[in-house]
Structures are given as structure tokens and as C-alpha cells.
Design an enzyme around this catalytic site. Structure first.
Site, PDB file in Angstrom:
ATOM      1  N   GLY A 273     106.833  51.847  42.485  1.00  0.00           N
ATOM      2  CA  GLY A 273     105.610  52.108  43.048  1.00  0.00           C
ATOM      3  C   GLY A 273     104.643  51.682  44.281  1.00  0.00           C
ATOM      4  O   GLY A 273     103.932  52.602  45.047  1.00  0.00           O
ATOM      5  N   HIS A 390      93.828  36.830  69.330  1.00  0.00           N
ATOM      6  CA  HIS A 390      93.362  36.160  69.827  1.00  0.00           C
ATOM      7  C   HIS A 390      93.264  34.594  68.699  1.00  0.00           C
ATOM      8  O   HIS A 390      92.466  34.136  67.976  1.00  0.00           O
ATOM      9  CB  HIS A 390      91.886  36.361  69.799  1.00  0.00           C
TER      10      HIS A 390
END
Ligand SMILES: O=P(O)(O)OC[C@H]1O[C@](O)(CO)[C@@H](O)[C@@H]1O
Length: 553
Positions: A273, A390
Site C-alpha cells: 500500500g 515557529h
């Protein structure tokens, strides 16, 4: 490949020599200035047609690199690479090959010894995809009221979603004008689907049920809910089958769901997958960017496949990158790995990489079933670099646990807005440099004196403001984010994963660990919904939580 002939990893000569070397190199700051620095930059970087991999900021010297390469040979990495491409059953616990490289091999290239039939099947499905994409773009495939499809919703999860979702976003600049809008829904709480159906027009929405097994509960739930929505909205007798496409290795499952034969796309048990975006699992990508770009995407993967198969180990990008992973995880103690793409369109890359690496490498026994006595795999996390700066980057600079960092930088600006020119690239370089050089006390003290900070305050603050540095990173620069280069990046990471698995002698293609949770969910659902009482042998914690969820406590 079972490796009974090869000594246990930790007993191998190269492993032990690396262990002895690690003590000297942990926290080492390689010389990065002047002539020495230039030489280092040349010797500890690799190039492949505009793709540039810099690992000069790793605490690795030539002896260490030679030892890592020796380790690779001891662990028979070249033979394992050959076995992968030859279609040997490298996924031993499931008795299958892992032929994802075949999905992107162009017509005329040598096919694996065991792959002749597989090759023909791949060709057929690719041709069917091409026809389908073309018909959708020309408005020839349409919903119940004969209007062309405006929206496509992919219902799939894990490897049946992450690669396609990442690539659709990454290639948004290449989306075709005639392409429908692409959406993804996969959660088991129904929120994504609910939010979508609130704004989509059912008559012009096409659903792709993407599930290799066609038994995954989240996917089937979403498909069932979407079908209810269509049934509730459509006029009596509307031809709803047209609204469904399936991608699966389970033909019967697709048929049972009512997906018309011509809209069923096959994948095969030999594609994992998380390695499947080059198959029909990539249909959302092909629908978004068109087949010509999808072919470029495959070509990029294939170019990296060729390089991985053919390049000598010392100049082989995925090999060197994989060995550096082993070095940092097993010898430098960095069990956490952070990936920072400085490109907003790669925002889903960390999530995709998380599945690729953690599902592939989260194994605790070797190929012989013996518990390993070394770390395998890292905890992977990440975010677009400018956002990470940040939020969590603080921990990378001053935290107490070592984290291995990968910077991903595009040479071409991500957007065409002149104001942003070079900013993301400068930020990425600045972060890598700051991680390595840090800021020592003497420099800080000087700065504070100049700023008029008094002695007492300086002494109180120095330890808090000091940034130790010596924190390593890799930097991968790619020319631009286009289908070809995205393909190369994907295959680079796939093969880097394979290299690590080969050194650790674990199977990167199975995922038995995720099965138990699925079984337990099935067993618990009736009790959670109140249909039955909790089973008598259920643990007290589960029982207590069920009572709370049912509002009984
Ligand atoms: O494609 P499927 O069979 O629906 O599986 C989806 C995902 O579920 C997993 O099995 C994990 O639960 C992944 O390996 C896979 O990509």
C-alpha cells in the site's frame, strides 16, 4: 531474503568498528570553513541530474563512511537490491515479491525475471487509466444527469490515500483546467465526508473507493455513507453505478459493492500500500494532472530506481542516505527523525514519509524471527520548515533529545510572487547552519555587553541563551517541484527505507502490527454503541471507558 549465513548485525566487524568510532564523533563539528570546508562539502555531497544531497553537516568522516559501506557489503546490500529488482520474494513473511519498481518501468526496459506476467498486467491497467482519465477530462464519463464530473472524492486510507493526497497537493501547479477538483476522505468519524458532502453536488461527484484489500473498515464506512448520500439525493431510478470507481486487488469486493467492471482498476498483492502511488492508487494524481504529467511522475521514479539499482554504493544517493540513517539511529542515538520541506506544496510529505518509514521499519524481529538487539526505524515527524520554525524547532536547537533533520529545498522559488524570492531557501540554509554552529557563551556574552546587560543578568541568562550546536542535518536540493522531481523524491525515500531494512535484516514490506487494533475495534464496537454489554473478559479500563462513552457513569 533470509540471512542465516550472515553474522548477527551487532557481532559484525564493521558494526563494532562503527561503535568504537561513534564515541569520538558524537557531537563533532565537522570543519565547514575555508579550504577544508570546501573539500568537505565536495566529498560529503552527491549529485544526480540536478538533485543535490549534502551530508557535510553530519558527524561522519571518511573512515566512518568507509565503515558504513563495509557494513552494507557485509549485510549483502547489493545482493538484496538485486533481489528486489529481480522480483524475488523479498517480502518473506507474506511470500511475495515487492515489485513497485515495475509499476514505473517504461516500455522496453528489462523486466524482472519473475515479472513477465506482472509487467503485462501493469501495462493493461496503465492503458485503462489513460483512457479513463482522458474520458473524464473530455466530459465523456458523467453522473446520473449527464453533466460531467466536477469533483472526485478518494475514499481510502494509509497507503491508499497518503501518496496520492501528497502528490495531488505537491503538483497543484500542474492541475489541468479540464480536471475535476480532487478531495480525500478517510476518517472513521465521518467528519471529512460530512464537510465535503455539505458543499458538493451529488450529481457531479465521482467517488474512488481505493483499498487494496477492499476490507478496510474506514474506507468501506465512508463508501457506504457516500452511497447513502447519493441514494438520498438522486431521482428514482438514477444510474448511480457511474459515480463509482474502484482500485483494489479484491475484484470480488469491488463487484459486490456494485462498481461497474469498466471502472474497476486492479492492483496486485505484490504492491505494498505505502509503495503503491505509481499504480492505479495514483488515479487521483492522474486525474488532476493528466496522463502526460503522470507519465513524467513515473519517469522520475524510474530514474531513481535505475540509479539505485546501478550506481556504485559510494555514489548511490539512497544507499548513502540510508546508511546515514543507520549511523544516526544506531550510533548517535537519534531515534527521532524530522523532515522539513521548505515548500508549502510538500506539506503532506511528512505524513506520507511517516507511514513509509514507520510502517516499514517498525519491526522488532529480524528475518529469522529473532528479536533484534538494536534500534530499527525512527519516530518520524515534520512540517513545512517555515511553520516548524515557529512551532517545534526550539526543541531541535536546545532540547535534550537528539533529532536527525532532513531539509528539503527547491532551487526554483515555490511561488511566482517576486516578494518571496529566495526567502524559503535562505531560511532553510539558516536553520541548518544554526543547528550546526549554535551560539557559544563567549559570543553571547559579547552581544550582551554591547547591549548594556549587566554582569549579574548576563550570568543568569547565559546558560539559557546558549545554543550548543553540533546538531547534524542532511539537505536535499531539487531543481523544482514538478512531476518528474516529485517522482524522484518518492523513490529516493522508498529506497532509503529499503537500505535501512536491509542493514537491520527486517522486512519493510509487511505490517502485522496494525492488525490487532483492527480486530479489537470490531470486537468492541457493539459494546461501545450499546448493542451488547462489554464481553465478560474485557479489561477494567476498557469497561470503564465504555461506561463513560455511553454516558452510564
Ligand atoms: O488499501 P487497504 O487494504 O484499504 O489498506 C489501507 C492501509 O491499511 C494498512 O493496512 C494499515 O492499517 C496499510 O498498510 C494500508 O496502506
Amino acid at each position: 531474503m533470509s540471512d542465516s549465513a550472515v553474522p548477527r548485525l551487532t557481532e559484525s566487524a564493521a558494526w563494532q568498528a562503527l561503535g568504537a568510532r561513534a564515541g569520538d564523533l558524537r557531537g563533532w563539528r565537522p570543519p565547514l570553513k575555508g579550504t577544508q570546508g570546501e573539500q568537505r562539502f565536495r566529498r560529503f555531497s552527491l549529485q544526480l541530474d540536478g538533485l543535490f544531497f549534502d551530508y557535510a553537516r553530519q558527524p561522519v568522516d571518511e573512515t566512518t563512511r568507509d565503515l558504513l559501506l563495509e557494513l552494507a557489503r557485509e549485510r549483502r546490500l547489493p545482493e538484496r537490491i538485486r533481489a528486489l529488482f529481480a522480483g524475488e520474494p523479498v517480502n518473506a513473511t507474506e511470500g511475495r515479491p515487492a515489485l513497485h519498481t515495475l509499476l514505473r518501468a517504461p516500455e522496453g526496459s528489462a523486466f524482472p525475471v519473475h515479472g513477465a506476467d506482472a509487467r503485462a498486467a501493469v501495462r493493461t491497467e496503465l492503458a485503462r487509466m489513460t483512457r479513463f482519465v482522458d474520458r473524464v477530462h473530455r466530459g465523456l464519463v458523467h453522473g446520473w444527469d449527464d453533466r460531467p464530473f466536477t469533483d472526485v472524492v478518494n475514499l481510502g486510507i494509509g497507503g491508499s490515500e497518503l501518496g496520492a493526497a501528497m502528490a495531488v497537493q505537491a503538483l497543484s501547479r500542474f492541475h489541468q483546467r479540464e480536471a475535476p477538483r480532487m478531495h480525500f476522505a478517510s476518517g472513521s468519524d465521518g467528519v471529512q465526508l460530512e464537510d465535503l458532502i455539505r458543499r458538493l453536488d451529488p450529481a457531479t461527484t465521482l467517488f474512488i473507493v481505493a483499498s487494496k484489500s477492499f476490507t478496510t473498515s474506514e474506507t468501506l464506512l465512508n463508501a457506504r455513507a457516500a452511497l447513502h448520500w447519493l441514494e438520498a439525493c438522486a431521482p428514482e431510478g438514477a444510474h448511480l453505478a457511474r459515480h463509482w470507481v474502484g482500485v483494489s486487488a479484491n475484484e470480488e469486493g469491488m463487484a459486490r459493492f456494485g462498481i461497474p467492471e469498466e471502472q474497476r482498476f486492479r492492483i496486485w498483492d505484490w504492491v505494498g500500500g505505502r509503495y503503491s502511488v505509481a499504480s492505479a492508487m495514483g488515479l487521483p494524481v492522474a486525474l488532476a494532472v493528466g496522463m502526460r504529467h503522470f507519465q513524467d511522475f513515473l519517469a522520475g521514479m524510474h530514474a531513481m530506481d535505475r540509479h539505485f539499482e546501478e550506481a556504485p554504493l559510494p555514489v548511490n544517493l539512497p544507499v548513502i542516505a540510508g546508511l546515514l540513517q543507520v549511523w544516526s539511529i544506531n550510533f548517535l542515538g537519534a531515534h527521532t527523525h524530522c523532515v522539513l520541506p521548505y515548500h508549502q506544496r510538500l506539506a503532506r510529505l511528512p505524513a506520507w514519509l511517516q507511514q513509509l518509514e514507520m510502517e516499514s521499519l517498525g519491526k522488532r524481529v529480524d528475518s529469522g524471527g529473532r528479536p533484534v538487539d538494536y534500534h530499527t526505524g525512527a519516530v518520524v515527524f515534520g512540517e513545512t520548515g517555515f511553520h516548524a520554525q515557529h512551532s517545534f524547532a526550539q526543541l531541535l536547537f536546545q532540547g535534550s533529545c537528539p533529532v536527525a533533520v532532513d531539509f528539503l529545498i527547491s532551487r526554483e522559488d515555490a511561488s511566482g510572487l517576486a516578494v518571496f524570492h529566495g526567502v524559503a531557501q535562505a531560511q532553510a540554509l539558516g536553520q541548518g547552519r544554526a543547528l550546526m554552529t549554535g551560539r557559544d557563551r563567549a559570543t553571547l556574552a559579547g552581544e550582551m555587553i554591547r547591549a548594556g546587560v549587566d554582569e549579574e543578568q548576563r550570568q543568569a541568562l547565559l546558560a539559557h541563551r546558549e545554543i550548543p550546536g553540533g546538531r547534524p542535518s542532511n539537505t536535499l536540493v531539487f531543481p523544482r517541484l514538478d512531476p518528474y522531481n516529485l517522482g524522484r523524491l518518492i523513490a529516493f525515500y522508498e529506497h532509503r527505507t529499503f537500505v535501512q531494512a536491509s542493514i537491520w535484516d527486517i522486512n519493510p514490506f509487511d505490517q502485522w502490527g496494525v492488525e490487532l487494533g483492527k480486530q479489537l475495534t470490531r470486537a468492541l464496537l457493539p459494546a461501545v454503541t450499546g448493542e451488547t454489554d462489554p464481553a465478560a473478559d474485557l479489561d477494567a479500563s476498557s469497561c470503564g471507558l465504555i461506561r463513560i462513552l455511553r454516558g452510564a457513569d
